[in-house]
Every structure is written in C-alpha cells, then in structure tokens.
Design an enzyme around this catalytic site. Structure first.
Site, PDB file in Angstrom:
ATOM      1  N   GLY A 270       1.080  -1.236   0.161  1.00  0.00           N
ATOM      2  CA  GLY A 270       0.103  -0.075   0.102  1.00  0.00           C
ATOM      3  C   GLY A 270       0.714   1.320  -0.020  1.00  0.00           C
ATOM      4  N   GLU A 307       0.784   5.787   7.659  1.00  0.00           N
ATOM      5  CA  GLU A 307       2.206   6.126   7.333  1.00  0.00           C
ATOM      6  C   GLU A 307       2.754   7.286   7.861  1.00  0.00           C
ATOM      7  OE1 GLU A 307       3.486   3.499   5.804  1.00  0.00           O
ATOM      8  OE2 GLU A 307       1.536   2.858   4.980  1.00  0.00           O
ATOM      9  N   GLU A 329       4.148  -2.291  13.630  1.00  0.00           N
ATOM     10  CA  GLU A 329       3.013  -2.191  12.653  1.00  0.00           C
ATOM     11  C   GLU A 329       1.900  -2.724  13.460  1.00  0.00           C
ATOM     12  OE1 GLU A 329       3.071  -1.480   9.858  1.00  0.00           O
ATOM     13  OE2 GLU A 329       5.161  -1.595   9.246  1.00  0.00           O
TER      14      GLU A 329
HETATM   15  N1  B3K Z   1       6.187  -0.771   6.184  1.00  0.00           N
HETATM   16  C1  B3K Z   1       5.733  -1.087   4.860  1.00  0.00           C
HETATM   17  C2  B3K Z   1       5.592  -2.429   4.534  1.00  0.00           C
HETATM   18  C3  B3K Z   1       6.835  -2.601   3.910  1.00  0.00           C
HETATM   19  C4  B3K Z   1       6.455  -4.271   3.590  1.00  0.00           C
HETATM   20  C5  B3K Z   1       7.650  -4.869   3.113  1.00  0.00           C
HETATM   21  N2  B3K Z   1       7.406  -6.018   2.306  1.00  0.00           N
HETATM   22  C6  B3K Z   1       4.156  -0.221   4.909  1.00  0.00           C
HETATM   23  C7  B3K Z   1       3.464  -0.178   6.390  1.00  0.00           C
HETATM   24  O1  B3K Z   1       3.021  -1.015   6.911  1.00  0.00           O
HETATM   25  O2  B3K Z   1       3.402   1.012   6.808  1.00  0.00           O
HETATM   26 ZN    ZN Z   2       3.031   0.132   8.723  1.00  0.00          ZN
END
Ligand code: B3K
Ligand code: ZN
Length: 887
Positions: A270, A307, A329
C-alpha cells in the site's frame, strides 16, 4: 513432497534466538546516485565505529544483485586480498575501530521487476527498502538496529527527471554539464536503512501547510504524475487531520519542516513510511468522486494516517530486528484504527476491522502459515508482513488499552516514547513501558506476553445459569488454544472479556460480583486467565442474557450457548452496537450452516421464516443508522462460513447464501425498494460518514433485489450504472450487472472499459468485478483478460485485481476439477521470476488446501508440487509452498 527437492539448497531460516548486535555501528552515510538510463552508479561512504560491546569480528555487509566497482578505506583503495565477496555479502577484515569505507557499485534499476531496492515506475526512479531492499542498492549492514544519519546527492538528466527527492531537508541543488542537475538532501534524524528513500522523475505536486502545536510550519507536498493533480485533495486533508490527531491523542508532533508523499503506480504494497518521504501506491492517494469509491476514500484516509503515524511508531522508535515487526506495525495499525474511528463512525469501523480480522487473520491462524505476532523464525521476512503481525498485532494493542483504560494506556505510550526515542527496541520493551507506567494495575504481564508468543486463535466456550431463588447469575467460561505448526503445547491466555448483562427489558443490569460491596457499573472487563473460570453476579433481579466480548475485546472465537431467541434479543437490544451486529451474524451463520448440512445430507434447504422476519426488522430501521444497517444486512462471507466447517463445503456455502439472499429479495421486495429510495443521496456529492452509509445501505438493498432476479431491481441497477455520478454507485451497479446474465452485460462492461481505459486504478475495478463473479464462465473470462491491453502481470495492482480477486472467489478458485488451482500455479510460476513478493502473496491462497475435500486436496497438491519443482524458486515462494506442503 519429494524431500530431495526441498533439501537441495533449501534456503536457511533466520532465528530470533540468534540475534546478536552488530560488530560495527555506522554513524553517517554519504550517498551519491548517478542515475542513467542503462545503469546507476552508487557511491557510498560509511563512517564506521566499532561496537565495543561485542567481540571483535569482521564487518560483513549485505549486498545483492549489484556489481562492485571499488572499495576504499580512508583514501586507500582496497584490492580483493582485503575483502571477500560472495553473491550476497562483502566482508571487510582488518578494519580500524573508526574509519571511513567508500564503496562504489553499479546497479540496474531499469531492469528491476521485483520492485524492491531502486526501480522504475512509469519511467520515474523510486525506492522500496523495507525490509531488506537497501542491500540491492549498496553494500550495507541491512538491519534495523543500525541507525545512521544520511546525506544524499542525486544526479540525473534535468529534462527527464526534474524532481529529485530524498529524506530530510533539501540543502543544495544546481545544474551540471550535459543537461544534468543535482540535488543534495540531508536527514538530521538517525534512521535504519529500510527508511531510506529516493525519487527522481517527472512529477507535479500539490502543496499545503501544517503548523504543529509548538509552532513549526511544515510544508506538505504530494507528488504525482502530471494529470493527477486533481485527485490529491482527500489525501492531503487526511494527512493534515492525522498530524493534528497524533498531537492530541498521543502528544506526538512532527519533527521536520517538510513532509513529502510521492504516489507511484507500481508498488508491491500500500505505502511506505520512509522518513519525510513517504512513497505510496497510487491506489492510496488518488481519488476523485468519479474515479474512486467510498471504500477507496476511507482506505486513503487510513493509509495516509498509518504512514504518517509511523514517524513516531517505527521511525523515531524502531525495531531491533525484524521479529519485532509488530512493535511498529501492530501499534501503528491500532493507531490508524483509532484515528479512523474518530473521523467516522466508531462502531462501523470496529465491525469492518473485525470482519477483516476474521476473514484473513483467523484464516491464517488456522493454516500451515500460522505464526505468532512475534515470530521466532523466517526464511524470507517479506512473507511476514501478515494479518497476524498487523491486525492481530493491533488487537494486542487494543487489549492493553482495554486493560489499562485510556489514561493508563496513554501513560504507557508516553513512557515508551520517553524511554526509547532514537532507539531500536523490542516488543518486550513496549510491554515493560506499559507495565512500568501503570504500577497500580494488577495485570499478569508474563501471561499477557503470550499474545506475542503463541500462535493461533483462542477459543472461548461457555454457558450461564440464573438462580431465581438467590438472584445470582453464574457465567462459566473455558478457553483453549489448538496446536499450530511448531507449537504443539499451549498455555492459557490472559483474555479481557468486556461484558454486560442485558435484562429482560433490554437495559443493562448493574454488575456486582459475589464478594464485592457494591455494583461496579453496567459494563466491565472480566479477566479470563484460567482454562476454566466462573463468575457469579449477585443482585440480579431477573434472568439476563449476557453480552460478551463487547466491542470484540479479545481476538478469540466465542461459542456460547445462546438460543436463537437470545441472539434475536441481543440483535434488538444490546447497548453495544458491535454485539448487536455480532448477534445477527451468529444467527445468520447458524442458519446458513444448517442449510449447508441439509444440502449435504440430500435434504431440501429451507430458509426459516423467523430469520426472514428478523431481517425485515433490520430493514425497518435502516434510516436510524444506514451505515450500521448496511453491515447488519450483510450475510457472513463465504470465507468466514468456511472457517466454521471442518471440511469446507464450497458449493454448499455458496448455494445456501444464494438461496437466503434470493428469499430475502423476494419476501422483502417492497421494503428493499423503499430502502433504496430512502437512501438515495440528493444534493452535492460528498464522502461524509452519513452519505457513505446511505450509499452502502442502498447498494445492499439493490444487491438483494438482484439476487431475487427482480425486474425492477435490474432496471434500477441499469439506471444507476448509467446515471450515477460517483464511482461507488457506478461500480456497485456494474458489479451486479457483471455477475448476472442480463443481456445488457457485455455492452455495459465494454462501455466502462472504453470510458476509463486511461485510468489504471479505475480499470483495476473493472478487472476485479469480473474476477469475483460467480458466473460459470469466470475463469475463462479471467484467462482472456490476462491478454487485455489494460492488463500487465508486471503491475502488482493489476495482479491483485485480477488474480488476487479470483483466489477470493471460492466457487471458482476451488472448483472441484482443480482448474482454479492450475490457473494460480501458472501465475505464481510466472510471477516468481518477475516479482517474488507478489508471487508469494498470491501463493498464500493455496495455504488452506487441506481444509477441502479429498478431490480438491488432490488437485491442490498437484498444483503446489508443480510450483515446488519450479527451477529458481524464490525464497519468498519457497517458504510459503514448502510450509503449505508440510503443514
Ligand atoms: N512498512 C511498510 C510495509 C513494508 C512491506 C515490505 N515487504 C508499510 C506499512 O506497513 O506501513
Ligand atoms: Zn505500517
């Protein structure tokens, strides 16, 4: 599977228990990118400092798919006697305790189809480094506990790449010979390399400003390809709202003068939270009412916030190692859920989040790829950006919040930020901050920690009994947790049960547990920590119906001995909106599974009148809260019903749902038509929660009319498709038409494609609605669409829209003849070469193959083994396929 295949050069698992701090720290990174059409030269100067806390060891840098041009220590060029180069490492021996190493490498972003590292999207350069993409850019200690300050110089052709961006502040720019130019970016905040980002391209931006609580003026820019400027407004508003919300809800302020977002069309997931330079999939930025649905608008709000929130939860405080991924996360998902709940309707958001959790995370927990929120081993970390780490991780955060209350929770996060700002830490550190900030709270934190360590969805069963003579009500709950791969034995969990007792008149009764001096409100949180526990309430005037796990207070499967009448009562009276919805879903699931069993036994399926009547009551009350009603009017999904069966009866579930939907459409034709008209939104188009709710209720009503084959429903769908101005209504109508055998179907689909052929995101919807159709020709249609000029297997959004949607279409993907499995195996094999991350995401659709009947299992096994025997299988796909075959 053939053991030999798995053993030959099987990729090695990385283990949490092997974590060791690095032998060197890298304090400063000076990067120069010389971007060219046929190659990119990267010069990296690393300022190193030996880590005095660990035994002296050589410096082993990670690096893949690049050509080493030179290495120098200080000013002295090194020769291959001074270092050891392998396919994925560069080892430097004999280094001083402090020093500067300069490494020059050649890479080929123009050939990078994996969309990891530095690559091109629509001719523009961009990066994706999390989790381990930086090692495809230059040799580095590619691990999150190495935090450095970055200075980045970018050089590129000025006409082709007028915009040059990286993290931090722009500290210089200028022209070079030969029509080239340069820009210099400096990021004052130390960060792990996974947060590094670079963008170079022909982009335009929209700009706004935000003034932080302490008065810092932040320039906000969203960069997009020319022509998309008019689709950025909602993303910008969402960004401003999230910056404000994080100050109020968590006391977190932004820490730079600039915040940039770039939207690119080719992106594996995303979005990405790179420090001050977020890179987004266009899907989560671009929206105009005529191109994007309400779901898209809400998704943008959530992902932009997510984000942005990472700036504190992920960037300022980051992960020590990738096993701690949920530290950032799970926490950030919980934060974005809280934010979206505040911006919209909290109960509606909660129902949507729980629906998703059950759909994807409970399914993961029940299959061969089940893993704890904090995994203990992985082969490819990209495979662990999962619903368990994200969504179940968020549920763990919600449980802290439930156990500590809003203030205790906030004390905990404040302490976490105070203690760990600028550090790379673990989920244990987070738990310790929560615990230490709340010394007065009696919580068994060691037991709570099992939410991170034990995989699987706990099951809670129970019953209640009322004693009319003593006016007591005793609630007995039992918990169990089934074995998951690698975890045969489980210990009891600490489960918060938010609950109330609903009296016969529908109001909540005061809750006084035996031994307590007085009642403590009408809603409370019981702690279920033993395998079995009883709770006796006193002063209960009449036999109550318990309302358990209000707001879904723990990610468990509840099976309580409610009668149908109890469920109908809760549906109508529970003061907790989540549980009102939940009671309706439980009732519907019960009924549908009963019908599936009848069909399997050769009996006729009958839709009980009582259910149809209960549905009618929901329809009578749509106007009170259309958004909530739309959810209450939605039957449990095929996927969710499948999870409730030992062997998933794909066709039975589909047939039962169809029959109930048709019966509702027929019986309640008039009420549905009335709902449709009552929910029409007049006046200017808006995406307020009220307008969104009305559209969803209206489109739910339309779907029932179509399910009944109602002539007026068909006419309404055609008119809505033709006349609606917003994409929500257009695509809802077109999806219904596409799923029907109406004569207008072909022309409607063709007209839509013709109108939107230049809008990639709109075309994704067109691919998707065809892939989710239950028409028998769907698979053939999808195969034909692979050759459509608007489709390309190299674009992740296209793959998710067509192939991903098909894997969610149970009757087609799980067709008894194995044709769906064969199709998916072909796509996974094709994608494996191009983009392992996308390939592996698609391959996960095979994971639960053992939950189907013998014929389907046999067909799935053939497909899985064909993938397993593919030469040059990526680690990503290998891990998923081998686990699926073992599990
Ligand atoms: N931190 C990223 C995701 C990265 C995925 C790597 N395969 C987006 C998110 O969770 O905000
Ligand atoms: Zn994230």
């Amino acid at each position: 599977m053939d053991k030999a295949v798995l053993d030959t050069g099987s990729p090695k698992a990385i283990l949490l228990r092997d974590y060791a701090a690095p032998p060197f720290w890298i304090d400063k990174v000076d990067l120069t990118f010389d971007l060219r059409e046929d190659e990119t030269i990267v010069t990296s100067r690393l300022t190193l400092r030996r880590n005095a806390d660990v035994a002296a060891a050589p410096l082993v840098l990670d690096g893949q798919e690049m050509e080493l041009i030179s290495v120098a220590l200080g000013g002295r060029g090194l020769t291959d006697r001074d270092y050891i180069l392998t396919a994925d490492t560069l080892t430097l021996t004999g280094l001083p305790d402090d020093g500067q190493v300069t490494i020059v490498t050649r890479i080929h972003p123009e050939k990078n189809t994996a969309l990891e590292g530095l690559y091109k999207s629509s001719g523009n350069f961009c990066t994706q480094c999390e989790a381990e993409g930086f090692r495809k850019i230059t040799y580095f200690l590619d691990r999150p506990d190495v935090m450095a300050r970055y200075s980045v110089r970018i050089e590129a052709d000025k006409a082709a790449y007028p915009v040059l961006l990286s993290n931090g502040n722009l500290t210089g720019e200028g022209d070079l010979e030969g029509g080239r130019h340069w820009a210099q970016w400096d990021d004052p905040w130390p960060k792990p390399c996974y947060l590094f980002a670079l963008v170079a391209g022909k982009l335009v931006s929209i700009e706004d400003h935000f003034t932080t609580a302490s008065g810092r003026d932040v320039t906000l820019r969203i960069y997009v390809e020319p022509g998309n400027e008019d689709k950025c407004g909602h993303a910008m508003t969402s960004l401003i709202n999230s910056m404000k919300w994080d100050e109020e809800a968590y006391g977190r302020e932004y820490d730079l003068d600039i915040f940039n977002i770039v939207a690119v069309g080719d992106f594996n997931m995303g979005a990405m939270e790179n420090k001050s330079l977020n890179i987004f999939n266009t899907k989560y930025i671009l929206a105009r009412p005529d191109t994007a649905t309400d779901t898209d608008f809400l998704g943008i709000e959530t992902v932009v916030a997510h984000e942005y929130f990472h700036n504190w939860t992920g960037n300022r405080v980051t992960c020590r190692d990738w096993f701690q991924l949920s530290l950032k996360e799970g926490l950030t998902v919980f934060r974005d859920q809280q934010f979206s709940a505040d911006m919209n309707s909290a109960p509606v958001k909660r129902i949507q989040d729980v629906t998703r959790l059950r759909q994807v995370q409970f399914a993961e927990d029940a299959g061969p790829t089940a893993h704890p929120v904090r995994p203990e081993s992985y082969i490819e970390i990209n495979n662990f950006y999962t619903p368990t780490v994200y969504e179940k991780g968020a549920e763990v955060l919600r449980m802290y919040h439930t156990l500590l209350g809003p203030q205790g929770y906030r004390r905990g996060t404040d302490l976490y930020f105070d203690r760990h700002d600028g550090q790379a830490v673990t989920t244990d550190d987070f738990l310790a901050a929560m615990r230490d900030a709340n010394p007065d709270k009696v919580v068994d934190w060691e037991q709570f920690r099992r939410w991170y360590a034990q995989a699987g969805t706990p099951k809670v069963e129970g019953e209640g009994s009322y004693d009319a003579s003593s006016h007591t009500y005793t609630l007995t709950l039992r918990q169990s947790l089934a074995p998951t791969p690698g975890q045969p034995e489980k210990l009891p969990m600490l489960i918060p049960v938010a609950m109330g007792l609903v009296g016969p008149d529908g109001t909540d009764l005061p809750l006084r547990l035996s031994g307590e001096a007085a009642a403590q409100g009408t809603e409370r949180v019981l702690i279920l920590s033993q395998p079995e526990q009883s709770f006796t309430f006193v002063d209960v005037g009449a036999s109550p119906v318990p309302s358990l796990f209000r707001g879904f207070s723990a990610p468990v499967k509840l099976s309580f001995d409610y009668s149908d009448a109890h469920l109908a009562f809760l549906m109508g009276h529970d003061s907790d909106p989540f549980n009102r919805w939940e009671a309706g879903q439980t009732l519907a699931a019960r009924l549908l599974l009963g019908m599936v069993a009848d069909r399997a036994a050769g009996r006729d399926m009958v839709v009980p009148d009582s259910y149809i009547a209960a549905f009618g009551h929901v329809l009578d009350r749509v106007s009170e809260d259309p958004a909530f009603a739309a959810l209450a009017l939605t039957l449990p999904s095929e996927n969710y019903l499948g999870q409730l069966m030992d062997i998933i009866d794909v066709d039975g579930i589909h047939a039962a749902r169809d029959q109930v939907r048709a019966a509702i459409g027929q019986t309640h034709r008039d009420k549905l038509l009335a709902t449709y008209s009552a929910c029409l939104t007049n006046g200017p188009f808006s995406v307020t929660p009220d307008a969104i709710g009305r559209r969803s209720a209206k489109n739910a009503a339309l779907a029932y009319l179509m399910a009944a084959g109602d002539a007026q429903g068909k006419a309404l769908a055609l008119a809505q498709y033709r006349d609606a101005s917003g994409m929500t209504d257009v695509i809802a109508a077109l999806a219904l038409i596409a799923d029907s055998d109406m004569p207008e179907r072909e022309a409607a689909l063709a007209a839509f494609a013709d109108k939107w052929k230049d809008e990639a995101l709109v075309m994704d919807k067109w691919f998707m609605i065809q892939a989710i159709s239950s028409r028998p020709d769907t698979l053939d249609n999808v195969k034909a669409l692979l050759a459509h000029p608007g489709f390309t297997i190299r674009n992740p959004n296209k793959v998710y829209a067509l192939v991903g949607s098909l894997t969610g279409n149970a009757p087609i993907f799980h067709a008894a003849d194995g044709s769906g499995y064969e199709f998916l195996a072909d796509r996974v094999i094709e994608l494996n070469k191009l983009n392992p991350q996308v390939a592996s995401r698609m391959a996960k659709a095979f994971a639960r193959w053992r939950q189907y009947d013998a014929q389907r299992q046999a067909a799935a096994k053939v497909a899985l083994e064909r993938v397993a025997h593919t030469p040059d299988l990526s680690r990503d796909v290998y891990e998923i396929i081998s686990r699926s075959l073992e599990g």
